[in-house]
Design a protein around this motif. Structure first.
Motif, PDB file in Angstrom:
ATOM      1  N   THR A   1       0.858  -1.185   0.000  1.00  0.00           N
ATOM      2  CA  THR A   1       0.000   0.000   0.000  1.00  0.00           C
ATOM      3  C   THR A   1       0.893   1.233   0.000  1.00  0.00           C
ATOM      4  O   THR A   1       1.981   1.217   0.576  1.00  0.00           O
TER       5      THR A   1
ATOM      6  N   GLN B   1      -2.448   1.097  -7.064  1.00  0.00           N
ATOM      7  CA  GLN B   1      -3.813   0.625  -6.922  1.00  0.00           C
ATOM      8  C   GLN B   1      -4.349   0.701  -5.500  1.00  0.00           C
ATOM      9  O   GLN B   1      -5.531   0.916  -5.283  1.00  0.00           O
ATOM     10  N   CYS B   2      -3.485   0.507  -4.524  1.00  0.00           N
ATOM     11  CA  CYS B   2      -3.894   0.535  -3.116  1.00  0.00           C
ATOM     12  C   CYS B   2      -3.224   1.723  -2.431  1.00  0.00           C
ATOM     13  O   CYS B   2      -1.999   1.729  -2.259  1.00  0.00           O
TER      14      CYS B   2
ATOM     15  N   SER C   1     -11.743   8.212  -7.200  1.00  0.00           N
ATOM     16  CA  SER C   1     -11.549   7.136  -6.233  1.00  0.00           C
ATOM     17  C   SER C   1     -11.924   5.768  -6.796  1.00  0.00           C
ATOM     18  O   SER C   1     -11.383   4.739  -6.394  1.00  0.00           O
TER      19      SER C   1
ATOM     20  N   GLN D   1      -8.129   0.213  -6.609  1.00  0.00           N
ATOM     21  CA  GLN D   1      -8.597  -1.058  -6.055  1.00  0.00           C
ATOM     22  C   GLN D   1      -8.963  -0.902  -4.582  1.00  0.00           C
ATOM     23  O   GLN D   1      -9.941  -1.459  -4.099  1.00  0.00           O
ATOM     24  N   ASN D   2      -8.141  -0.131  -3.867  1.00  0.00           N
ATOM     25  CA  ASN D   2      -8.370   0.077  -2.435  1.00  0.00           C
ATOM     26  C   ASN D   2      -7.915   1.487  -2.085  1.00  0.00           C
ATOM     27  O   ASN D   2      -6.767   1.838  -2.334  1.00  0.00           O
TER      28      ASN D   2
ATOM     29  N   SER E   1      -8.465   4.896   0.874  1.00  0.00           N
ATOM     30  CA  SER E   1      -9.042   5.410   2.115  1.00  0.00           C
ATOM     31  C   SER E   1      -8.482   6.804   2.366  1.00  0.00           C
ATOM     32  O   SER E   1      -7.392   7.145   1.899  1.00  0.00           O
TER      33      SER E   1
END
Length: 303
Positions: free
Chosen positions: A152, A216-217, A252, A256-257, A259
């Motif tokens: 991440t 992606q994350c 957003s 893929q992920n 926050s």
């Protein structure tokens, strides 16, 4: 600065007087003797740096003054905070001069100023009054930047505003779980009169940069709590900031992920330093790994 004020820096003029060099000429501009005042204030390379100083500078009598006299004179005109920045700029100019002479690396004015401001900001954080042990322990996780989990990437974003010029600077820095800088980016934009909108634009710019780097994350951190709440809650009216929030939420979906988190300013200093750099830079620049040494030096000053 103590050495500069006592004329103890190994300038070409001082080395020539000690019969170490054959001539006292400045090797950067080739114009005149390289005295302490010339190196730090009057050389064409130094003048280019001082143009970007966050306060008004004028050294008309520097040719006939030593650094101590100049510092005393400037202390009467500038605030204590500005004097701290002035000292840091002198140091970074000397640092840049040595990089040029011994490594052949050209001094970049914008990065030199940003490095000086980063040094001052780091110094001020260190000099802040120490909290009592219990308070320090309880707030530790909130006051220190923490790396993201493996696989991440953490995207820190910030905006800096120049109200007089109606300009906003956006800064983005992306790091991996080992705290390695993978991407750094700056962008200047028109300031619309609302700081929160500028902060939201910084988030949007961070997503664009992260997407272009094919991450992606990601975890996105901003020190503007209001913007983070708007993004996470998906609430608000049809104001200008909500159009930016809408763009953020649309972007957003490309990850893929993802926050979003609010972080204290003390954990967001890298992005803030880049945002201030963006204020002085009219270009949009994205530095991909390996990050240029000059940009790394600005960021490393904050560690």
């Amino acid at each position: 600065m103590w050495r500069a004020s006592h004329n103890l820096l190994p300038t070409a003029d001082n080395l020539w007087r000690r019969e170490i060099l054959l001539e006292p000429t400045c090797q950067i501009c080739k114009q005149g003797k390289e005295t302490t005042a010339h190196t730090l204030l009057l050389c064409k390379a130094a003048k280019k740096v001082w143009r970007y100083a966050p306060f008004e500078t004028c050294f008309p009598d520097a040719v006939n003054q030593d650094m101590l006299e100049i510092m005393v004179e400037m202390a009467k005109k500038l605030t204590k905070s500005d004097i701290e920045v002035m000292v840091a700029i002198c140091w970074t100019i000397w640092y840049g001069r040595n990089k040029f002479l011994f490594e052949g690396k050209k001094m970049e004015p914008l990065l030199t100023i940003s490095r000086a401001e980063a040094v001052v900001e780091a110094f001020r954080r260190v000099k802040q009054p120490t909290l009592d042990p219990e308070a320090k322990y309880s707030s530790k996780n909130q006051q220190v930047w923490s790396p993201p989990p493996d696989n991440t990437f953490k995207v820190n974003v910030d905006a800096a505003v120049n109200f007089d010029r109606q300009k906003a600077g956006l800064g983005v820095v992306i790091r991996d779980s080992s705290n390695k800088v993978k991407v750094a980016a700056v962008k200047s934009t028109l300031f619309t009169g609302d700081v929160q909108t500028a902060e939201a634009e910084a988030v949007e710019w961070g997503l664009v940069v992260a997407k272009s780097a094919a991450f992606q994350c990601i975890m996105v951190e901003s020190d503007c709590q209001e913007v983070v709440k708007l993004i996470n809650n998906n609430e608000g009216s049809r104001t200008e900031i909500m159009w930016v929030i809408s763009e953020i939420q649309s972007l957003s979906k490309d990850f893929q992920n993802i926050s979003y988190y609010h972080t204290p300013r003390s954990c967001n200093t890298h992005a803030h330093s880049l945002a201030k750099l963006a204020l002085r830079n009219n270009e949009t620049v994205v530095w991909l790994e390996p990050i240029p040494v000059e940009v790394e030096s600005v960021l490393s000053s904050l560690i």
